[in-house]
Design an enzyme around this catalytic site. Structure first.
Site, PDB file in Angstrom:
ATOM      1  CB  SER A 172      -3.622   4.475  11.705  1.00  0.00           C
ATOM      2  OG  SER A 172      -2.875   4.513  10.315  1.00  0.00           O
ATOM      3  CG  HIS A 177       1.963   4.392  10.243  1.00  0.00           C
ATOM      4  ND1 HIS A 177       1.710   3.115  10.417  1.00  0.00           N
ATOM      5  CD2 HIS A 177       0.961   4.529  10.088  1.00  0.00           C
ATOM      6  CE1 HIS A 177       1.008   2.517  10.053  1.00  0.00           C
ATOM      7  NE2 HIS A 177       0.090   4.175   9.859  1.00  0.00           N
ATOM      8  CG  HIS A 221       0.268   2.072   4.475  1.00  0.00           C
ATOM      9  ND1 HIS A 221       0.727   2.431   6.113  1.00  0.00           N
ATOM     10  CD2 HIS A 221      -1.123   1.022   5.696  1.00  0.00           C
ATOM     11  CE1 HIS A 221       0.064   2.521   6.602  1.00  0.00           C
ATOM     12  NE2 HIS A 221      -0.548   1.471   6.536  1.00  0.00           N
ATOM     13  CE1 TYR A 247      -0.682   5.144   2.700  1.00  0.00           C
ATOM     14  CE2 TYR A 247      -1.968   3.518   3.557  1.00  0.00           C
ATOM     15  CZ  TYR A 247      -1.834   4.896   3.277  1.00  0.00           C
ATOM     16  OH  TYR A 247      -1.080   5.356   4.871  1.00  0.00           O
ATOM     17  CD  GLU A 248       3.466   4.320   3.824  1.00  0.00           C
ATOM     18  OE1 GLU A 248       4.557   5.351   4.155  1.00  0.00           O
ATOM     19  OE2 GLU A 248       3.388   3.695   3.667  1.00  0.00           O
ATOM     20  CB  ALA A 287      -7.406   3.012  11.987  1.00  0.00           C
ATOM     21  CG  MET A 314      -6.586   2.092   2.601  1.00  0.00           C
ATOM     22  SD  MET A 314      -6.378   3.847   2.813  1.00  0.00           S
ATOM     23  CE  MET A 314      -8.186   4.142   2.468  1.00  0.00           C
ATOM     24  CB  SER A 315      -2.740  -2.470   6.304  1.00  0.00           C
ATOM     25  OG  SER A 315      -3.926  -2.354   7.370  1.00  0.00           O
ATOM     26  CG  ASN A 333     -13.808   5.596   9.560  1.00  0.00           C
ATOM     27  OD1 ASN A 333     -12.525   5.379   9.877  1.00  0.00           O
ATOM     28  ND2 ASN A 333     -14.217   5.628   9.070  1.00  0.00           N
ATOM     29  CG  HIS A 343      -5.012   9.539   8.688  1.00  0.00           C
ATOM     30  ND1 HIS A 343      -4.798   8.383   8.850  1.00  0.00           N
ATOM     31  CD2 HIS A 343      -3.763  10.112   9.335  1.00  0.00           C
ATOM     32  CE1 HIS A 343      -4.349   8.485   9.223  1.00  0.00           C
ATOM     33  NE2 HIS A 343      -2.789   8.386  10.057  1.00  0.00           N
TER      34      HIS A 343
HETATM   35  N1  HPA Z   1     -11.597   3.008   5.030  1.00  0.00           N
HETATM   36  C1  HPA Z   1     -10.102   2.718   4.436  1.00  0.00           C
HETATM   37  N2  HPA Z   1      -9.175   2.668   5.212  1.00  0.00           N
HETATM   38  C2  HPA Z   1      -9.652   2.947   6.259  1.00  0.00           C
HETATM   39  C3  HPA Z   1     -11.025   2.933   6.805  1.00  0.00           C
HETATM   40  C4  HPA Z   1     -12.160   3.725   5.931  1.00  0.00           C
HETATM   41  O1  HPA Z   1     -13.210   4.521   6.136  1.00  0.00           O
HETATM   42  N3  HPA Z   1     -10.524   3.946   8.202  1.00  0.00           N
HETATM   43  C5  HPA Z   1      -9.359   3.771   8.399  1.00  0.00           C
HETATM   44  N4  HPA Z   1      -9.066   3.069   7.934  1.00  0.00           N
END
Ligand code: HPA
Length: 289
Positions: free
Chosen positions: A47, A78, A100, A102-103, A130, A227-228, A251, A263
């Site tokens: 990302s 993306h 992903h 989650y998709e 990310a 998440m990847s 973050n 995001h």
């Molecule tokens: N958690 C999960 N996935 C992420 C995060 C997070 O804080 N930041 C970027 N991808």
């Protein structure tokens, strides 16, 4: 209702999975017809990190929609294309945008690009993402070399019958290649780029973690959460690719700072880190032997 092995296998591998997985050979054939050479490195851009695809010389861009079995990428930040080109003299195939869990994509789809790249002959897998910072020392903007991972997704891309010639129980004791990690550390040092190193914990998302989950992941030894990456890395290892992973901490993990997670913040951190990130990747590529 019989309880045959075939029925049970069908439950584990719904028709869509089997269908998608069966399209890998067609995708390999298609990509081979589009690429001018065998890639030396296959990279996945996380990302906000897709800008690297624009740095390639003599690019050949292939939208996911043209590749047999590929769904279109749908996450903001993306791009949804494969780009082949030359960077620092290396023949590189980059995936800008990923699939992903989650998709709702089945794992065979999530990892299909890795299997395709391996079949095309790419020996090295450069994976980026990310991630949220769990280690309090890893603030937004930190580049983190992935030393190891925690698979907290509750699933594994190798569940099901092993593919021809692949081990049933592949070793993961050095999933992130020690030699490539050493090269990345030396490159960062020479270029004066700060590079942290730590453990990436993978969750499915799409909800961000709760503060309690962030504390749990820290107790388990995670330095970053995302998440990847983990399904792709497990697959890359089973097909014998050497893996180099780099996370961009975008973050603080939930609860570490009082602000809610967003995001947009992830994408902004990607923009801020772009020059350092590109310099590090170029440095690593130029030093590969
Ligand atoms: N958690 C999960 N996935 C992420 C995060 C997070 O804080 N930041 C970027 N991808």
């Amino acid at each position: 209702m019989t309880d045959s092995n075939a029925d049970r296998a069908a439950e584990v591998h719904p028709a869509t999975d089997a269908h998608r997985a069966a399209e890998v050979p067609a995708a390999v054939e298609f990509m081979r017809s589009r690429l001018p050479w065998t890639p030396e490195v296959f990279g996945v851009l996380g990302s906000g990190l897709g800008f690297l695809a624009d740095a390639l010389e003599d690019p050949v861009s292939v939208p996911f929609a043209e590749i047999p079995g590929f769904p279109a990428a749908a996450v903001a930040g993306h791009q949804g294309r494969m780009v082949a080109g030359v960077l620092e003299g290396r023949k590189v195939l980059l995936q800008a945008g990923r699939f992903h869990v989650y998709e709702g994509h089945p794992l065979p789809v999530v990892v299909a690009p890795v299997r395709i790249a391996a079949a095309l002959g790419a020996p090295i897998f450069l994976v980026t993402n990310a991630a949220g910072g769990i280690n309090p020392d890893f603030g937004p903007g930190t580049l983190m070399l992935i030393q190891d991972h925690l698979n907290l997704m509750g699933r594994n891309p190798l569940i099901g019958p092993p593919s021809e010639g692949e081990p049933r129980f592949p070793d993961m004791s050095a999933a992130y290649d020690p030699g490539l990690r050493g090269l990345a550390r030396a490159t960062a040092r020479d270029l004066g780029i700060a590079l942290a190193e730590g453990v990436y914990a993978a969750v499915t998302g799409p909800s961000y973690e709760t503060p309690a989950e962030v504390r749990m992941i820290g107790l388990l030894g995670g330095d970053a959460v995302g998440m990847s990456t983990v399904p792709e890395v497990i697959t890359a290892r089973v097909v014998g690719m050497r893996v180099l992973g780099i996370s961009l901490i975008t973050n603080p993990g939930a609860g570490i700072s009082p602000a809610p997670l967003d995001h947009a913040e992830v994408l902004e951190a990607g923009r801020e880190a772009a020059p350092r990130f590109e310099q590090l990747i170029r440095g690593v590529l130029s030093r590969l032997v």
